[in-house]
Design a protein around this motif. Structure first.
Motif, mmCIF file in Angstrom:
data_model
loop_
_atom_site.group_PDB
_atom_site.id
_atom_site.type_symbol
_atom_site.label_atom_id
_atom_site.label_comp_id
_atom_site.label_asym_id
_atom_site.label_seq_id
_atom_site.Cartn_x
_atom_site.Cartn_y
_atom_site.Cartn_z
ATOM 1 N N VAL A 223 0.782 -3.417 11.040
ATOM 2 C CA VAL A 223 -0.094 -4.429 10.400
ATOM 3 C C VAL A 223 0.866 -5.796 10.230
ATOM 4 O O VAL A 223 0.341 -6.919 10.744
ATOM 5 N N GLU A 235 -7.540 -11.959 13.312
ATOM 6 C CA GLU A 235 -8.417 -11.375 12.601
ATOM 7 C C GLU A 235 -8.225 -9.870 12.366
ATOM 8 O O GLU A 235 -7.712 -9.069 13.465
ATOM 9 N N LEU A 236 -8.816 -9.295 11.463
ATOM 10 C CA LEU A 236 -8.676 -7.920 11.174
ATOM 11 C C LEU A 236 -9.450 -7.204 12.112
ATOM 12 O O LEU A 236 -9.176 -6.025 12.673
ATOM 13 N N ILE A 247 -12.741 -0.677 11.202
ATOM 14 C CA ILE A 247 -12.387 -1.758 10.719
ATOM 15 C C ILE A 247 -12.554 -1.411 9.013
ATOM 16 O O ILE A 247 -11.698 -2.028 8.141
ATOM 17 N N SER A 251 -9.244 -1.793 6.561
ATOM 18 C CA SER A 251 -9.303 -2.813 5.601
ATOM 19 C C SER A 251 -8.669 -1.921 4.202
ATOM 20 O O SER A 251 -7.968 -2.585 3.391
ATOM 21 N N VAL A 254 -4.795 -0.987 4.523
ATOM 22 C CA VAL A 254 -4.082 -2.350 4.200
ATOM 23 C C VAL A 254 -3.781 -2.692 2.707
ATOM 24 O O VAL A 254 -2.728 -2.581 2.368
ATOM 25 N N THR A 261 -4.966 -7.624 0.383
ATOM 26 C CA THR A 261 -6.125 -7.263 1.428
ATOM 27 C C THR A 261 -5.462 -8.091 2.621
ATOM 28 O O THR A 261 -4.410 -8.923 2.464
ATOM 29 N N PHE A 262 -5.845 -7.941 3.782
ATOM 30 C CA PHE A 262 -5.689 -8.367 5.152
ATOM 31 C C PHE A 262 -5.483 -9.961 5.095
ATOM 32 O O PHE A 262 -4.686 -10.419 5.397
ATOM 33 N N LYS A 263 -6.635 -10.492 4.345
ATOM 34 C CA LYS A 263 -6.774 -11.885 4.349
ATOM 35 C C LYS A 263 -5.853 -12.565 3.578
ATOM 36 O O LYS A 263 -5.168 -13.548 3.751
#
Length: 329
Positions: A223, A235-236, A247, A251, A254, A261-263
């Motif tokens: 990641v 993008e995830l 996905i 999410s 992660v 979060t990924f974001k």
């Protein structure tokens, strides 16, 4: 590495002369007063010192041991074979090996032309490197955290196969030269040089091997590596497709593994990269916003202020004394 440095490191030491003259094993008293073979920083470092180098002892099998400091080994010439927590690592010319404090190491005998230099480093020496790396998660930061807290969940070692990376070679040679020649202000010089070395090594995740990972360690590395290489538009959904994971499961994984979060991880990477560009280029703030993945400059200003507590312009003005031409801010 400079031949003069190699020649100085290749000189037969008193310990090696004893081995050549018939000693069949290391002299434990050189390394520890304890019953267990834990190499003691008090034996290796002068009082008040945080870093020292010494040539690796050749001609003898170095039995399984640990260190109560962080050891970094640089292979100047030839190669050495290490067994670290049961895994065999062959260190070749120009490569670096970082050993954690909880790592168990054994070293096979090296020949006369196998020249390695050991950096003996107390954890507090890395304070400057921590500051220079910023707050984003990366393998080197996690490694140092693991060293400081003796957490066995972190990698026991990092093996950097960077013989072809000239900036890394130059930085290591600079540190060796500074320590060999007892240069004034060598602690400050080497703390900054180590930080620069880490910043370089962060760009070569494809050249790192380390302890055989658990599934969680491997996923975390995948990641963070993806974010490192794709922070502008990653993008995830793309990462999930690459790894062949659902996905929604990815999410949640992660968030569990990193606490973010990924974001949020993407945003932290973008803002750290923006900070770097503000201080190291003359790009306008608008150009920097676009370069790190934000087409909406107003949004970039807002999240930058939330993260740093000041605007991009204020951040640049506060941290950089170099004048900028009109129109470039």
């Amino acid at each position: 590495m400079n031949q003069e440095i190699i020649n100085r490191l290749a000189v037969i030491t008193d310990e090696e002369r004893e081995i050549i003259n018939g000693r069949t094993e290391i002299d434990r008293k050189r390394y520890t007063e304890g019953q267990e073979l834990v190499i003691d920083s008090k034996k290796m470092l002068e009082h008040g010192k945080m870093i020292r180098i010494r040539p690796h002892t050749r001609f003898v099998h170095f039995p399984r041991h640990k260190h109560n400091y962080i050891e970094v080994i640089y292979m100047c010439q030839g190669e050495t074979t290490h067994r670290i927590d049961g895994e065999e690592v062959v260190l070749k010319t120009g490569e670096l090996l970082f050993l954690n404090q909880h790592a168990s190491q054994e070293i096979l005998p090296a020949g006369e032309r196998d020249i390695a230099v050991n950096f003996i480093i107390l954890p507090e020496f890395f304070d400057t490197a921590f500051q220079m790396m910023g707050e984003e998660k990366n393998l080197l930061r996690d490694f140092l955290v693991g060293s400081l807290c003796f957490d066995p969940r972190y990698a026991s070692y990092l093996h950097f196969q960077v013989a072809d990376v000239l900036p890394v070679q130059n930085l290591v040679e600079n540190m060796v030269w500074t320590l060999l020649n007892d240069q004034p202000n060598k602690r400050s010089i080497n703390q900054v040089t180590m930080g620069l070395l880490f910043l370089q090594l962060m760009h070569y995740t494809d050249k790192i091997s380390h302890t055989t990972e658990s599934f969680d360690q491997k996923l975390t590395f995948q990641v963070l590596k993806f974010i490192d290489e794709n922070y502008k538009d990653g993008e995830l959904t793309e990462l999930a497709a690459r790894l062949n994971y659902n996905i929604y499961w990815l999410s949640r994984a992660v968030k569990r593994l990193t606490g973010r979060t990924f974001k949020e991880l993407i945003q932290i990477k973008r803002l750290n990269q923006a900070s770097f560009l503000l201080l190291n280029t003359r790009l306008s703030i608008t150009d920097i916003s676009v370069a790190v993945g934000y087409d909406n400059t107003s949004y970039f200003h807002r999240i930058f202020r939330n993260y740093h507590g000041m605007s991009p312009k204020e951040y640049r003005d506060k941290n950089l004394s170099l004048p900028f031409p009109e129109g470039k801010r």
